[in-house]
Design a protein around this motif. Sequence first.
Motif, PDB file in Angstrom:
ATOM      1  N   CYS A 114       0.811  -1.222   0.000  1.00  0.00           N
ATOM      2  CA  CYS A 114       0.000   0.000   0.000  1.00  0.00           C
ATOM      3  C   CYS A 114       0.842   1.268   0.000  1.00  0.00           C
ATOM      4  O   CYS A 114       1.807   1.397   0.761  1.00  0.00           O
ATOM      5  CB  CYS A 114      -0.948   0.006   1.199  1.00  0.00           C
ATOM      6  SG  CYS A 114      -2.226  -1.251   1.076  1.00  0.00           S
ATOM      7  N   ASP A 115       0.426   2.238  -0.833  1.00  0.00           N
ATOM      8  CA  ASP A 115       1.093   3.537  -0.855  1.00  0.00           C
ATOM      9  C   ASP A 115       0.576   4.410   0.278  1.00  0.00           C
ATOM     10  O   ASP A 115      -0.187   3.947   1.140  1.00  0.00           O
ATOM     11  CB  ASP A 115       0.904   4.221  -2.215  1.00  0.00           C
ATOM     12  CG  ASP A 115      -0.561   4.533  -2.539  1.00  0.00           C
ATOM     13  OD1 ASP A 115      -1.416   4.448  -1.631  1.00  0.00           O
ATOM     14  OD2 ASP A 115      -0.853   4.866  -3.710  1.00  0.00           O
ATOM     15  N   LEU A 130      -0.497  -1.456  -4.654  1.00  0.00           N
ATOM     16  CA  LEU A 130       0.200  -1.362  -5.934  1.00  0.00           C
ATOM     17  C   LEU A 130       1.034  -2.620  -6.136  1.00  0.00           C
ATOM     18  O   LEU A 130       1.775  -3.019  -5.248  1.00  0.00           O
ATOM     19  CB  LEU A 130       1.123  -0.131  -5.959  1.00  0.00           C
ATOM     20  CG  LEU A 130       0.451   1.238  -5.827  1.00  0.00           C
ATOM     21  CD1 LEU A 130       1.503   2.332  -5.688  1.00  0.00           C
ATOM     22  CD2 LEU A 130      -0.452   1.502  -7.022  1.00  0.00           C
ATOM     23  N   ARG A 139       6.591  -0.597  -7.462  1.00  0.00           N
ATOM     24  CA  ARG A 139       6.377  -0.559  -6.016  1.00  0.00           C
ATOM     25  C   ARG A 139       7.581  -1.131  -5.275  1.00  0.00           C
ATOM     26  O   ARG A 139       8.040  -0.574  -4.274  1.00  0.00           O
ATOM     27  CB  ARG A 139       5.114  -1.341  -5.639  1.00  0.00           C
ATOM     28  CG  ARG A 139       4.843  -1.424  -4.140  1.00  0.00           C
ATOM     29  CD  ARG A 139       4.706  -0.054  -3.503  1.00  0.00           C
ATOM     30  NE  ARG A 139       4.494  -0.160  -2.055  1.00  0.00           N
ATOM     31  CZ  ARG A 139       4.556   0.864  -1.221  1.00  0.00           C
ATOM     32  NH1 ARG A 139       4.821   2.087  -1.664  1.00  0.00           N
ATOM     33  NH2 ARG A 139       4.356   0.698   0.073  1.00  0.00           N
ATOM     34  N   GLN A 148      10.762   1.006  -4.450  1.00  0.00           N
ATOM     35  CA  GLN A 148      10.648   2.044  -3.431  1.00  0.00           C
ATOM     36  C   GLN A 148      11.289   1.608  -2.111  1.00  0.00           C
ATOM     37  O   GLN A 148      11.450   2.417  -1.199  1.00  0.00           O
ATOM     38  CB  GLN A 148       9.186   2.417  -3.207  1.00  0.00           C
ATOM     39  CG  GLN A 148       8.528   3.056  -4.428  1.00  0.00           C
ATOM     40  CD  GLN A 148       7.081   3.409  -4.189  1.00  0.00           C
ATOM     41  OE1 GLN A 148       6.710   3.871  -3.104  1.00  0.00           O
ATOM     42  NE2 GLN A 148       6.230   3.189  -5.184  1.00  0.00           N
ATOM     43  N   ASP A 161       6.484   5.585   5.875  1.00  0.00           N
ATOM     44  CA  ASP A 161       6.774   5.621   4.451  1.00  0.00           C
ATOM     45  C   ASP A 161       8.106   4.937   4.221  1.00  0.00           C
ATOM     46  O   ASP A 161       9.025   5.065   5.015  1.00  0.00           O
ATOM     47  CB  ASP A 161       6.836   7.066   3.965  1.00  0.00           C
ATOM     48  CG  ASP A 161       6.987   7.141   2.462  1.00  0.00           C
ATOM     49  OD1 ASP A 161       8.130   6.965   2.004  1.00  0.00           O
ATOM     50  OD2 ASP A 161       5.982   7.376   1.791  1.00  0.00           O
TER      51      ASP A 161
END
Length: 367
Positions: A287-288, A294, A320, A323, A357
């Motif tokens: 999840c973003d 994603l 994804r 990241q 994040d």
Amino acid sequence: MKIVLVTDAWQPQVNGVVTALLELVLEMKKSGHEVDVIHPGLFSTWPCPGYAGIEIAIRPRKKIAHLLHACKADAIHIATEGPLGWAARGYCVKHGLAFTTAFHTKFPEILNVALKIPLSWGYTLFRYFHKPSSGVMVPTLGVLNMLQKRGFKNLCKWTHGVDTELFCYHPLTSGYAPLEHLQRPLSLFVGRVSYEKNIEAFLKLKMPGTKVVCGVGPLELSLKKQYPNVMWLGLMARDELAKVYASADVFVFPSKSETFGLVLLEAMACGTPVAAYPVDGPLEVLCDAEGTPLGGVLDEDLLSGSKKALVVPRIEARQRAVQFSWENAAKIFENNLVFAQTGRLTNLNRTGKVNFDATNSARVFKT
């Protein structure tokens, strides 16, 4: 800075904790730190009951005291709650040394499933283990919130990463000779074939095509007999495993007790979309910031999620995964360390704010 890492999980064991720690040590050394690892291979060991291939140290207190005294470490991190973790914890408490710990695995849930030990008992023991820690590193916000509700203190954010060169991107499923004769789609599971992985939820799915399992564990023999139509590949070298990920049409992750799920990132880095339950690890990985998955599908109905994941673009899974980096994970880890002699943070401004994040780090402090 000289860092001592104490862990009951180390090579030749093969699991997510070992992978995370190996990558961490590599990145810390790249940054110029000296890292000493105290692991079971330095001790007399005994096979862990119910877990073939995992050796645990026998009566490690005297030797670990000698090793910790000799190391003269600036920072001490105790990664696991096994015999070495308890011995190191005891030494640090006795000598007034500050240290950090990590919550890698939901062992109380494993003990509950495997031995029917009540969850409350397991978490009482683990809360006691982590109580003197200056920072308990956890990989997801969900796990942090759960531990806070259970009375854990000094919790701080960490995260994990993925080797995007080893697990390189394939825009189309690639051929892997041992699997080429199998009917597609190929649904893949990678992980220990054990109680906590909930693997039968995957094996029971009435998916089209063929199911493939990579891994070994205490349930392997019995499940092979129950599910003879599954392709069982056993334990694989990581470069071969990357080829298997790239050949799969969907990666199915049935576990509900993971604190993170590194195999999700490895599959996604290769471009293989994933299907999982909407629980702690997968929520963090997929999840973003807005909570949108994603690179895969989160669904309480694993069969429905697996079928939907088959049409997720492979490039979305890759985007994804990239990241998450081990370099960033190592920086967060370093910021969470404390000096053994003073208990002060090694390198961090106190914000009191948590941001889970993948590209940022922050810490929760005891008030």
